[in-house]
Write a protein that holds these residues in place. Structure first.
Motif, PDB file in Angstrom:
ATOM      1  N   ALA A 193      -3.213  -6.589   7.643  1.00 39.61           N
ATOM      2  CA  ALA A 193      -4.412  -5.437   7.493  1.00 39.61           C
ATOM      3  C   ALA A 193      -3.804  -4.230   6.717  1.00 39.61           C
ATOM      4  N   PRO A 194      -4.592  -3.498   6.098  1.00 37.40           N
ATOM      5  CA  PRO A 194      -4.142  -2.241   5.288  1.00 37.40           C
ATOM      6  C   PRO A 194      -3.549  -1.230   6.266  1.00 37.40           C
ATOM      7  N   LEU A 195      -2.609  -0.678   6.004  1.00 39.58           N
ATOM      8  CA  LEU A 195      -1.819   0.327   7.273  1.00 39.58           C
ATOM      9  C   LEU A 195      -1.889   1.636   6.525  1.00 39.58           C
ATOM     10  N   ASP A 196      -2.626   2.041   5.212  1.00 39.77           N
ATOM     11  CA  ASP A 196      -2.536   3.325   4.879  1.00 39.77           C
ATOM     12  C   ASP A 196      -3.356   3.435   3.551  1.00 39.77           C
ATOM     13  N   TYR A 197      -3.477   4.674   2.983  1.00 35.21           N
ATOM     14  CA  TYR A 197      -4.578   4.565   1.699  1.00 35.21           C
ATOM     15  C   TYR A 197      -4.036   3.739   0.483  1.00 35.21           C
ATOM     16  N   GLY A 198      -2.727   3.802   0.467  1.00 33.96           N
ATOM     17  CA  GLY A 198      -2.344   2.713  -0.760  1.00 33.96           C
ATOM     18  C   GLY A 198      -2.513   1.153  -0.369  1.00 33.96           C
ATOM     19  N   ASP A 199      -2.704   0.705   0.831  1.00 30.60           N
ATOM     20  CA  ASP A 199      -3.016  -0.554   1.242  1.00 30.60           C
ATOM     21  C   ASP A 199      -4.318  -0.734   0.990  1.00 30.60           C
ATOM     22  N   PHE A 200      -5.227   0.366   1.478  1.00 33.30           N
ATOM     23  CA  PHE A 200      -6.604   0.107   1.408  1.00 33.30           C
ATOM     24  C   PHE A 200      -7.138   0.494  -0.321  1.00 33.30           C
ATOM     25  N   ASP A 201      -6.321   1.064  -0.878  1.00 29.70           N
ATOM     26  CA  ASP A 201      -6.693   1.137  -2.598  1.00 29.70           C
ATOM     27  C   ASP A 201      -6.759  -0.137  -3.200  1.00 29.70           C
ATOM     28  N   ARG A 202      -5.465  -0.912  -2.613  1.00 27.68           N
ATOM     29  CA  ARG A 202      -5.451  -2.059  -3.393  1.00 27.68           C
ATOM     30  C   ARG A 202      -6.385  -3.199  -3.138  1.00 27.68           C
ATOM     31  N   CYS A 203      -6.978  -3.062  -1.864  1.00 27.69           N
ATOM     32  CA  CYS A 203      -8.177  -3.851  -1.217  1.00 27.69           C
ATOM     33  C   CYS A 203      -9.400  -3.422  -2.238  1.00 27.69           C
ATOM     34  N   VAL A 204      -9.553  -2.415  -2.167  1.00 27.84           N
ATOM     35  CA  VAL A 204     -10.651  -1.747  -2.942  1.00 27.84           C
ATOM     36  C   VAL A 204     -10.650  -2.311  -4.232  1.00 27.84           C
ATOM     37  N   ARG A 205      -9.261  -2.095  -5.094  1.00 29.54           N
ATOM     38  CA  ARG A 205      -9.181  -2.569  -6.403  1.00 29.54           C
ATOM     39  C   ARG A 205      -9.717  -3.877  -6.665  1.00 29.54           C
ATOM     40  N   LEU A 206      -9.336  -4.818  -5.512  1.00 25.96           N
ATOM     41  CA  LEU A 206      -9.453  -6.335  -5.472  1.00 25.96           C
ATOM     42  C   LEU A 206     -10.887  -6.372  -5.534  1.00 25.96           C
ATOM     43  N   ILE A 207     -11.588  -5.704  -4.632  1.00 22.70           N
ATOM     44  CA  ILE A 207     -13.213  -5.742  -4.743  1.00 22.70           C
ATOM     45  C   ILE A 207     -13.957  -5.533  -5.941  1.00 22.70           C
ATOM     46  N   LYS A 208     -13.084  -4.440  -6.535  1.00 16.51           N
ATOM     47  CA  LYS A 208     -13.628  -4.060  -8.032  1.00 16.51           C
ATOM     48  C   LYS A 208     -13.275  -5.104  -9.067  1.00 16.51           C
ATOM     49  N   ALA A 209     -12.333  -5.674  -8.944  1.00 20.42           N
ATOM     50  CA  ALA A 209     -11.880  -6.876  -9.736  1.00 20.42           C
ATOM     51  C   ALA A 209     -12.739  -7.993  -9.652  1.00 20.42           C
ATOM     52  N   VAL A 210     -12.868  -8.429  -8.350  1.00 17.86           N
ATOM     53  CA  VAL A 210     -13.596  -9.620  -8.128  1.00 17.86           C
ATOM     54  C   VAL A 210     -14.843  -9.289  -7.282  1.00 17.86           C
ATOM     55  N   PRO A 211     -16.068  -8.537  -7.607  1.00 21.14           N
ATOM     56  CA  PRO A 211     -17.102  -8.327  -6.795  1.00 21.14           C
ATOM     57  C   PRO A 211     -17.490  -9.154  -5.824  1.00 21.14           C
ATOM     58  N   LEU A 212     -17.454 -10.528  -6.080  1.00 18.31           N
ATOM     59  CA  LEU A 212     -17.994 -11.641  -5.305  1.00 18.31           C
ATOM     60  C   LEU A 212     -17.068 -11.679  -3.973  1.00 18.31           C
ATOM     61  N   VAL A 213     -16.056 -10.894  -3.896  1.00 22.40           N
ATOM     62  CA  VAL A 213     -15.144 -10.757  -2.408  1.00 22.40           C
ATOM     63  C   VAL A 213     -16.124 -10.256  -1.532  1.00 22.40           C
ATOM     64  N   ARG A 214     -16.911  -9.026  -1.971  1.00 24.07           N
ATOM     65  CA  ARG A 214     -17.589  -8.128  -0.987  1.00 24.07           C
ATOM     66  C   ARG A 214     -18.367  -8.872   0.206  1.00 24.07           C
ATOM     67  N   PRO A 215     -19.264  -9.967  -0.221  1.00 21.52           N
ATOM     68  CA  PRO A 215     -20.080 -10.642   0.498  1.00 21.52           C
ATOM     69  C   PRO A 215     -19.366 -11.570   1.417  1.00 21.52           C
ATOM     70  N   HIS A 216     -18.161 -11.761   1.128  1.00 16.37           N
ATOM     71  CA  HIS A 216     -17.232 -12.632   1.809  1.00 16.37           C
ATOM     72  C   HIS A 216     -16.246 -12.108   2.829  1.00 16.37           C
ATOM     73  N   LEU A 217     -16.272 -10.612   2.812  1.00 10.45           N
ATOM     74  CA  LEU A 217     -15.404 -10.024   3.481  1.00 10.45           C
ATOM     75  C   LEU A 217     -15.595 -10.156   5.191  1.00 10.45           C
ATOM     76  N   HIS A 218     -16.665 -10.657   5.403  1.00 12.51           N
ATOM     77  CA  HIS A 218     -16.989 -10.994   6.858  1.00 12.51           C
ATOM     78  C   HIS A 218     -15.980 -11.765   7.240  1.00 12.51           C
ATOM     79  N   VAL A 219     -15.554 -12.649   6.708  1.00 17.55           N
ATOM     80  CA  VAL A 219     -14.589 -13.634   7.311  1.00 17.55           C
ATOM     81  C   VAL A 219     -13.083 -13.038   7.848  1.00 17.55           C
TER      82      VAL A 219
END
Length: 135
Positions: free
Chosen positions: A57-83
């Motif tokens: 799981a993301p530990l800090d700002y940088g980790d969360f930033d990379r998760c957000v960048r992933l979602i921006k790069a592949v928007p279809l991820v967002r509705p699947h985050l529940h998994v």
């Protein structure tokens, strides 16, 4: 006489790994963002994790930033985050408060160390509520 319910719960639909090709090659990857890719695609990503569990799981700002960048790069991820809620208690708490975290992330000045530290403290308090945000 009531018939037993023999239907099985359909597993969550996985996203095709090919959707992540550009992000995997050109994106800013990290263990937590790769954990998302692993779980939303159903691919264990053994080569990347090299024997490590894929529940980071993301530990800090940088980790969360990379998760957000992933979602921006592949928007279809967002509705699947529940998994990710089923991956660990930490991920469950993060996903349950993802909107709050995303808002705080957007309000954070990524260039300012104090701002990043405040975000990381919020994230830590969500990951470990019993520790009141301490690492």
């Amino acid at each position: 006489m009531k018939q037993p319910d023999n239907t099985r719960r359909k597993p969550p639909e996985h996203l095709p790994i090919i959707l992540f090709a550009d992000w995997l090659v050109n994106g800013q990857t990290g263990l937590s963002s790769m954990s998302i890719v692993s779980h939303v695609t159903g691919n264990p990503c053994h080569g990347f994790f090299k024997g490590l569990p894929n529940d980071f799981a993301p530990l800090d700002y940088g980790d969360f930033d990379r998760c957000v960048r992933l979602i921006k790069a592949v928007p279809l991820v967002r509705p699947h985050l529940h998994v990710m809620r089923d991956v660990s208690d930490e991920w469950k708490r993060i996903i349950d408060r993802f909107d709050e975290l995303e808002t705080a992330y957007k309000d954070t000045d990524g260039e300012d160390a104090d701002s990043r530290r405040r975000f990381s403290t919020l994230l830590s308090s969500i990951r470990h509520p019993d520790n009141e945000g301490t690492k």
